[in-house]
Design a protein around this motif. Sequence first.
Motif, PDB file in Angstrom:
ATOM      1  N   GLY A 322       0.784  -1.232   0.000  1.00 47.19           N
ATOM      2  CA  GLY A 322       0.000   0.000   0.000  1.00 47.19           C
ATOM      3  C   GLY A 322       0.812   1.277   0.000  1.00 47.19           C
ATOM      4  O   GLY A 322       0.489   2.227   0.712  1.00 47.19           O
ATOM      5  N   LYS A 323       1.830   1.362  -0.816  1.00 48.77           N
ATOM      6  CA  LYS A 323       2.661   2.558  -0.884  1.00 48.77           C
ATOM      7  C   LYS A 323       2.080   3.571  -1.878  1.00 48.77           C
ATOM      8  O   LYS A 323       1.662   3.208  -2.989  1.00 48.77           O
ATOM      9  N   SER A 324       2.083   4.835  -1.477  1.00 47.91           N
ATOM     10  CA  SER A 324       1.528   5.902  -2.315  1.00 47.91           C
ATOM     11  C   SER A 324       2.426   6.154  -3.519  1.00 47.91           C
ATOM     12  O   SER A 324       3.660   6.202  -3.388  1.00 47.91           O
ATOM     13  N   SER A 326       2.804   8.878  -5.039  1.00 48.92           N
ATOM     14  CA  SER A 326       3.467  10.178  -4.911  1.00 48.92           C
ATOM     15  C   SER A 326       4.823  10.054  -4.219  1.00 48.92           C
ATOM     16  O   SER A 326       5.702  10.898  -4.421  1.00 48.92           O
ATOM     17  N   ASN A 327       5.011   9.014  -3.395  1.00 46.02           N
ATOM     18  CA  ASN A 327       6.304   8.800  -2.732  1.00 46.02           C
ATOM     19  C   ASN A 327       7.416   8.510  -3.729  1.00 46.02           C
ATOM     20  O   ASN A 327       8.596   8.640  -3.399  1.00 46.02           O
ATOM     21  N   GLU A 332      -1.085   9.121 -10.305  1.00 47.22           N
ATOM     22  CA  GLU A 332      -2.077   8.088 -10.035  1.00 47.22           C
ATOM     23  C   GLU A 332      -2.193   7.154 -11.242  1.00 47.22           C
ATOM     24  O   GLU A 332      -1.983   7.562 -12.383  1.00 47.22           O
ATOM     25  N   TYR A 340      -6.102   4.520  -8.887  1.00 47.59           N
ATOM     26  CA  TYR A 340      -5.342   4.069  -7.720  1.00 47.59           C
ATOM     27  C   TYR A 340      -4.302   5.123  -7.342  1.00 47.59           C
ATOM     28  O   TYR A 340      -3.531   5.586  -8.197  1.00 47.59           O
ATOM     29  N   THR A 341      -4.319   5.501  -6.071  1.00 47.91           N
ATOM     30  CA  THR A 341      -3.292   6.427  -5.563  1.00 47.91           C
ATOM     31  C   THR A 341      -2.152   5.687  -4.872  1.00 47.91           C
ATOM     32  O   THR A 341      -1.125   6.284  -4.568  1.00 47.91           O
ATOM     33  N   SER A 342      -2.349   4.399  -4.632  1.00 46.66           N
ATOM     34  CA  SER A 342      -1.319   3.594  -3.978  1.00 46.66           C
ATOM     35  C   SER A 342      -1.411   2.160  -4.469  1.00 46.66           C
ATOM     36  O   SER A 342      -2.400   1.769  -5.110  1.00 46.66           O
ATOM     37  N   SER A 343      -0.388   1.378  -4.138  1.00 49.23           N
ATOM     38  CA  SER A 343      -0.357   0.000  -4.629  1.00 49.23           C
ATOM     39  C   SER A 343       0.683  -0.805  -3.862  1.00 49.23           C
ATOM     40  O   SER A 343       1.640  -0.245  -3.294  1.00 49.23           O
TER      41      SER A 343
END
Length: 740
Positions: A322-324, A326-327, A332, A340-343
């Motif tokens: 579940g890492k964003s 944007s990191n 997206e 999805y904003t994270s995965s």
Amino acid sequence: MKKVFIILSILLLGGAGAKAQQKADSLKVVKLEEVVVSATRVSQNAPIAYSNVTEAQIKEDNAAKNIPAILQALPSVVSYTEGGTAAGNTALRIRGTDASRINVTLNGMPLNNPESQEVYWVNLPDLSNSLQSMQVQRGVGTSTNGTASFGASVSMQTLGGRPKPYADISTAYGQYNTLLLSGAAGTGIMKNGLSFDARYSYVKSDGYIRNGKVDHKNLYAALSHYSDNQLIRLIYMNGIQHTGITWEGIDPAMLFVDRRYNSAGQYTDDNGNIRYYDNETDNYYSNIGQLIYSRYLSHSLTLNVNLSYNHGYGYYENYKVGKSFSNFGLDEQVIGSSTYTSSDLTLRKLMRNDFYVGGFNLDYTLGKLNLVLGSMYSYYDGVHYGRILWVKHNEDIPAGYEWYRNSAVKQDFNAFFKAEYRPLDNLSLFAEVQGRYIDYQMRGLDDDLMDLTNKNYYNFINPKGGLSFRFAGYNELYGSFGISNREPLRADLKESLKGGASRSITSERLYDYELGYKYANSVVAFSANFYYMNYKDQLVQTGKLNDIGYKLQENVPDSYRTGVELALSYTPTYWLQLNGNLTLSRNKIKDYTVYYNQYDNQTDWNYLGQVSETFKSTDISFSPKAVGSFSVTFRPFEKEDISFSFINKYVGKMYYDNTSNRDNRLQDYFVTDFAASYTLDANKIGKFDFQFFINNLASVKYSANAWVDTSKFADGTQAVYKGLYPQAGANLMGKIRYRF
């Protein structure tokens, strides 16, 4: 060793009439082996607390153990492992100082990584079987090459040539499917003065902790040439290590459920089943080349020149949940009608470095005066970068996408001058001074996309002096004072550059006072060493780790370590030997302020800033008040090489942060190991050694290391996360060795 060079001298010079001269020449060449490490070691009468470890002692209870585990019986040493056994990631502390503050040299050349300033022993598996000696100096010790000694230094010397051809083959097997295979052979010193030695080792284990697996290989080769007044040696070492990630530790509550649990690589699949990523591993490939040249220039003057090249490449790979996006600087991901904003994803963080070293020292001895002049220059070029290997929710992210890269160049130059003078036969005076200059420059983005570009320059002067006085035959008194300065680690510097840091990171200074007494005869040896180590801006561990296991640190303006180290060896008869040591210490920080990140609540975790707490006096983390070791060895038959040993280790309670909070304290532990050995001399065909080990004989349940991370919230509550490193219970190991 003396016989080796006597034989060599006879072969080279020939003639019965020259035997006396040959013997004198051979003694000269014997000392050339010592010149290789003379610049980083102290003599017998030096006013410094030290321990020598011989080749026989290194091999005595060694089966699939890394160097820290072998040294654990020495005064003030605490060794620990991540995976629960000594075959995987191991480290040590001496006088409470961690491995990044312990200088390590191999054949006089620095082995510490210039950025982390630490030696990762797992990267050179089974190195101990290639060593002929080690010296451990406590305190600032003598001037040495590489990173500054801030608690101790370890000088290691690899094996030299032997007079005759030989072979040495061993295998060991133990619990957790631990397997060691090792083979060594050498030509002996031939008539032309050449000698070739080689060794190969393979270590494999499942480990105690889940995913504590080990798959290690090591190659050592040395080509030497001996002549009347000269030694030339070319050395190559190759280490390949694949180790399961175990640095995350275990939540304390989990210890009562499953001591072997490890969360690394754990995730939940789409059906709600708990899975583990198969390749949750740390990997490193090390190649070290060394060229050693030692020569007698005259009766009083010797020269030693060293060149070293160390190439390293490594990476670790793990599964993140579940890492964003944007990191990682990514947009997206839109897949069909879903955004999805994270995965979940799989990451690989890599590093590559080249480390070049050149140095020399001149040793001049005339009568009661000994002078040593030396210098070293090193150049380090390293790069760190990260790639995304797989993304669960992926629209357009290419395989192997690189999201960060940073590099560094570090240049280190030092020069030193040592003098030892004996105005009286029983009085020795010692003085030295070292100058050191460091140029360390970083550039690029870190894994959180923060810019690390900065330049750091350091100039240090490190003086030392002392004296020793021998009296009444077997007695000696000594005292010394030394100053050591040290630059911060890469991890310290890069964390201080980022937003929210409570204070900047600066260099640190140590004032070390030592006072000791020794008594030794053929039956008993006793020593007592008193030390007071006063620090200015000491870097101490906060108890926190970054995401790859580095121990985060901070400067504290005023702190000290003081204590007494007692050691006793007693051999009343051939069948009994007793050895023991005990360190009692006090390790304090004065006027310490700790900073905590503060958030709005435990649901949103919006960052509000930092809050602080001040302590008038508090204990330094990972610094037990008492550390001791005691061993008993029985040799029941005078004419048979058989022995039984019980090796005991006690480590007192220690905090794993700097707040003296009893909730953040490791319990003390007392562990006993058992070792039995028998040597069968098969005359002409060689010798067979049979060894049997029981580690942690009483199956004591203990943890030898830990970390803690505390966050505060606006309503006064807090969240505390911890990781403990449980050690294996009773486990067996058997070893068979054949040599001729």
